[in-house]
Design a protein around this motif. Structure first.
Motif, PDB file in Angstrom:
ATOM      1  N   ILE A 108      -0.345  11.634  10.185  1.00 53.01           N
ATOM      2  CA  ILE A 108      -0.662  11.473   8.769  1.00 53.01           C
ATOM      3  C   ILE A 108      -0.068  12.668   8.023  1.00 53.01           C
ATOM      4  CG2 ILE A 108      -2.451  11.336   7.006  1.00 53.01           C
ATOM      5  CD1 ILE A 108      -4.294  10.098   9.031  1.00 53.01           C
ATOM      6  N   HIS A 109       0.722  12.368   6.985  1.00 55.30           N
ATOM      7  CA  HIS A 109       1.283  13.381   6.098  1.00 55.30           C
ATOM      8  C   HIS A 109       0.329  13.500   4.915  1.00 55.30           C
ATOM      9  CE1 HIS A 109       4.401  15.788   4.215  1.00 55.30           C
ATOM     10  NE2 HIS A 109       4.269  15.066   3.122  1.00 55.30           N
ATOM     11  N   GLN A 110      -0.104  14.724   4.600  1.00 59.02           N
ATOM     12  CA  GLN A 110      -1.053  14.946   3.524  1.00 59.02           C
ATOM     13  C   GLN A 110      -0.491  15.953   2.534  1.00 59.02           C
ATOM     14  OE1 GLN A 110      -4.508  15.340   6.654  1.00 59.02           O
ATOM     15  NE2 GLN A 110      -5.395  15.009   4.639  1.00 59.02           N
ATOM     16  N   MET A 164       0.839  -1.178   0.000  1.00 61.72           N
ATOM     17  CA  MET A 164       0.000   0.000   0.000  1.00 61.72           C
ATOM     18  C   MET A 164       0.890   1.251   0.000  1.00 61.72           C
ATOM     19  SD  MET A 164      -3.314  -0.954   2.263  1.00 61.72           S
ATOM     20  CE  MET A 164      -2.905  -2.229   3.439  1.00 61.72           C
ATOM     21  N   GLY A 165       1.237   1.826   1.134  1.00 65.25           N
ATOM     22  CA  GLY A 165       2.135   2.969   1.183  1.00 65.25           C
ATOM     23  C   GLY A 165       1.467   4.327   1.154  1.00 65.25           C
ATOM     24  N   VAL A 172      -5.504  14.294  -2.977  1.00 70.16           N
ATOM     25  CA  VAL A 172      -4.773  14.354  -1.710  1.00 70.16           C
ATOM     26  C   VAL A 172      -4.073  13.020  -1.490  1.00 70.16           C
ATOM     27  CG1 VAL A 172      -4.902  14.800   0.767  1.00 70.16           C
ATOM     28  CG2 VAL A 172      -6.563  15.885  -0.788  1.00 70.16           C
ATOM     29  N   ALA A 173      -2.751  13.069  -1.348  1.00 71.01           N
ATOM     30  CA  ALA A 173      -1.965  11.864  -1.041  1.00 71.01           C
ATOM     31  C   ALA A 173      -1.772  11.831   0.472  1.00 71.01           C
ATOM     32  CB  ALA A 173      -0.617  11.914  -1.747  1.00 71.01           C
ATOM     33  N   LEU A 174      -2.061  10.661   1.080  1.00 71.97           N
ATOM     34  CA  LEU A 174      -1.937  10.512   2.524  1.00 71.97           C
ATOM     35  C   LEU A 174      -1.044   9.329   2.841  1.00 71.97           C
ATOM     36  CD1 LEU A 174      -5.270  10.960   1.814  1.00 71.97           C
ATOM     37  CD2 LEU A 174      -5.201  11.426   4.238  1.00 71.97           C
ATOM     38  N   SER A 175      -0.192   9.493   3.837  1.00 73.98           N
ATOM     39  CA  SER A 175       0.622   8.377   4.318  1.00 73.98           C
ATOM     40  C   SER A 175       0.898   8.585   5.803  1.00 73.98           C
ATOM     41  CB  SER A 175       1.934   8.277   3.529  1.00 73.98           C
ATOM     42  OG  SER A 175       2.679   9.470   3.641  1.00 73.98           O
ATOM     43  N   ILE A 176       1.178   7.495   6.472  1.00 76.32           N
ATOM     44  CA  ILE A 176       1.490   7.536   7.897  1.00 76.32           C
ATOM     45  C   ILE A 176       2.996   7.710   8.042  1.00 76.32           C
ATOM     46  CG2 ILE A 176       1.345   6.298  10.102  1.00 76.32           C
ATOM     47  CD1 ILE A 176      -1.396   6.992   8.777  1.00 76.32           C
ATOM     48  N   THR A 177       3.405   8.761   8.732  1.00 79.30           N
ATOM     49  CA  THR A 177       4.840   9.016   8.883  1.00 79.30           C
ATOM     50  C   THR A 177       5.348   8.716  10.286  1.00 79.30           C
ATOM     51  OG1 THR A 177       4.389  11.340   9.335  1.00 79.30           O
ATOM     52  CG2 THR A 177       4.946  10.741   7.056  1.00 79.30           C
ATOM     53  N   ARG A 178       4.438   8.595  11.240  1.00 77.02           N
ATOM     54  CA  ARG A 178       4.852   8.274  12.597  1.00 77.02           C
ATOM     55  C   ARG A 178       3.725   7.544  13.301  1.00 77.02           C
ATOM     56  NH1 ARG A 178       5.857  12.661  17.259  1.00 77.02           N
ATOM     57  NH2 ARG A 178       3.629  12.436  17.322  1.00 77.02           N
ATOM     58  N   LEU A 182      -2.715   0.886  10.053  1.00 76.49           N
ATOM     59  CA  LEU A 182      -1.883   2.076   9.829  1.00 76.49           C
ATOM     60  C   LEU A 182      -0.515   1.712   9.266  1.00 76.49           C
ATOM     61  CD1 LEU A 182      -2.772   4.051  13.076  1.00 76.49           C
ATOM     62  CD2 LEU A 182      -3.481   4.614  10.735  1.00 76.49           C
ATOM     63  N   ALA A 183       0.044   0.594   9.711  1.00 77.77           N
ATOM     64  CA  ALA A 183       1.359   0.163   9.236  1.00 77.77           C
ATOM     65  C   ALA A 183       1.359  -0.053   7.721  1.00 77.77           C
ATOM     66  CB  ALA A 183       1.797  -1.109   9.949  1.00 77.77           C
ATOM     67  N   GLY A 184       0.223  -0.429   7.159  1.00 80.37           N
ATOM     68  CA  GLY A 184       0.126  -0.621   5.718  1.00 80.37           C
ATOM     69  C   GLY A 184       0.244   0.665   4.918  1.00 80.37           C
ATOM     70  N   TRP A 185       0.098   1.797   5.575  1.00 78.43           N
ATOM     71  CA  TRP A 185       0.157   3.094   4.895  1.00 78.43           C
ATOM     72  C   TRP A 185       1.393   3.878   5.313  1.00 78.43           C
ATOM     73  CZ3 TRP A 185      -2.933   3.032   0.971  1.00 78.43           C
ATOM     74  CH2 TRP A 185      -4.100   2.256   1.037  1.00 78.43           C
ATOM     75  N   ARG A 186       2.385   3.196   5.887  1.00 78.08           N
ATOM     76  CA  ARG A 186       3.628   3.850   6.336  1.00 78.08           C
ATOM     77  C   ARG A 186       4.454   4.320   5.141  1.00 78.08           C
ATOM     78  NH1 ARG A 186       5.375   4.277  11.886  1.00 78.08           N
ATOM     79  NH2 ARG A 186       7.334   4.627  10.848  1.00 78.08           N
TER      80      ARG A 186
END
Length: 144
Positions: free
Chosen positions: A90-92, A1-2, A76-82, A133-137
């Motif tokens: 969430i970084h957007q 995912m990512g 909007v691109a979203l990813s989990i950074t922490r 959430l780990a799947g979107w790190r």
């Protein structure tokens, strides 16, 4: 995912007198994109994160270009950074149009904390939430 890609549609009422999305409405569009990830994808993956409550602990938005209301949605691109025991960030990245080739208008980092509504206090992330959430790190530090 990512990286998760959300599409948000600005409304006529989001516009200020310069025809671009007002700051407060930009924050609402960021929230709408996060909800697509957390409610929509979360529910599909069995991690109903916001069912028990979720609060914004910190939000930082940096504006690079105006977001104009012109009949097109924003990508909007979203990813989990922490991710930590009791919060995650969430970084957007908001593009000024529907394509990732459109220029970047806003970059935001939002820290969210799970909240126990019944007992009125913060809570820890569940294993299912952490797995989802780990799947979107996309990098950052794991924290404690």
């Amino acid at each position: 995912m990512g990286v998760y890609h959300a599409t948000v549609w600005p409304r006529w009422s989001d516009m200020d007198s310069y025809r671009h999305v007002n700051h407060a409405q930009t924050i609402t569009l960021l929230e709408e994109a996060r909800l697509q990830l957390l409610y929509g994808e979360g529910a599909r993956h069995g991690a109903g994160m916001v069912d028990g409550g979720l609060v914004v602990a910190r939000l930082e938005a940096v504006y690079h270009a105006p977001l104009f209301v012109n009949g097109y949605p924003f990508r909007v691109a979203l990813s989990i950074t922490r991710m930590r025991v009791a919060d995650f960030t969430i970084h957007q990245v908001v593009h000024c149009g529907p394509s990732e080739d459109d220029k970047v208008g806003v970059v935001a980092d939002v820290t969210l904390a799970p909240y126990d509504l019944q007992n009125e206090r913060p809570r820890r992330l569940t294993d299912a939430e952490r797995d989802f959430l780990a799947g979107w790190r996309s990098g950052g530090d794991e924290g404690v």
